[in-house]
Design a protein around this motif. Structure first.
Motif: not given
Length: 249
Positions: A60-89
């Motif tokens: 009954g509502r709208m959602i959106k969902y993103g898919v990211i590889s675990t390795d890419t996520l870990i890289d962003d969290l550690l190094h802020w390569k893009t800060l896109y998902v790391a910034g959200r977290l």
């Protein structure tokens, strides 16, 4: 109820995940579905490394969902390569389920510590707990919360003010372990005395994620000089505008 819910799925094998999801939820995908899971995973690897399906009706509502590889996520969290998902977290989120991935768990904590370090560098010697969370929430906008104006500023305030308790829960362990702050959790108060000496700032600069260090060095070091990162960060640590340089980075 009217806001779109935003999900992010970290998956170990993007091709297999998209293959299974195309079989189950083909209608969620745009015209790209005709190219198949390998091509979708290839497209996912560009930019921030996340592939989004948007405007998906669910319960009954709208959602959106993103898919990211675990390795890419870990890289962003550690190094802020893009800060896109790391910034959200760096902001309070609801983690629905998580497998026992110790590298990912360590990277999630490292991202929060990095956010606190960057915020300390940009804040004055003393500040309130809300100032800290405003600064952290503003990192993925334009760096320094005090430099943000207009719509982005009100967005950051809207994130922090109703969610101070959630920010406290997210950062309390890190702040309690931090020698530079006295964190009175039972009073919901933080008393900070940040070391703004060159030595103190150098220690913090050396603890920043690699991508941010590189951006700072490229701002400060003229092309062709090729000094090492440590030497440049030591120079930045002595700069009265150290916090602003970090913000620019």
């Amino acid at each position: 109820q009217n806001n779109m819910l935003d999900f992010v799925f970290a998956v170990d094998d993007s091709v297999t995940w998209h293959m299974m999801n195309l079989l189950k939820n083909r209608s969620h995908y745009s015209f790209l579905k005709v190219f198949g899971p390998k091509q979708i995973s290839s497209i996912q690897s560009y930019g921030a490394g996340i592939y989004y399906n948007t405007l998906v009706p669910c319960d009954g509502r709208m959602i959106k969902y993103g898919v990211i590889s675990t390795d890419t996520l870990i890289d962003d969290l550690l190094h802020w390569k893009t800060l896109y998902v790391a910034g959200r977290l760096q902001k309070p989120v609801k983690i629905l389920t998580q497998n026992e991935n110790s590298k990912l768990q360590a990277a999630l904590v490292s991202n929060l510590k990095s956010a606190v370090t960057a915020a300390f560098l940009m804040l004055p010697e003393s500040f309130s707990e809300e100032d800290l969370y405003m600064q952290i929430a503003g990192l993925s906008y334009s760096g320094d919360f005090r430099m943000i104006i207009g719509e982005d500023r009100s967005k950051v305030q809207n994130i922090v003010k109703p969610n101070v308790l959630h920010f406290q829960k997210l950062y309390s362990n890190i702040l309690q372990d931090c020698p530079q702050v006295v964190y009175k959790h039972h009073l919901g108060r933080l008393e900070a005395s940040i070391d703004k000496s060159p030595e103190g700032q150098f220690t913090q600069l050396m603890a920043l994620p690699r991508t941010l260090q590189q951006k700072i060095t490229s701002l400060v070091d003229p092309p062709g000089k090729n000094r090492d990162v440590e030497e440049i960060l030591l120079q930045v640590a002595h700069d009265p505008d150290c916090g602003f340089v970090v913000h620019q980075g």
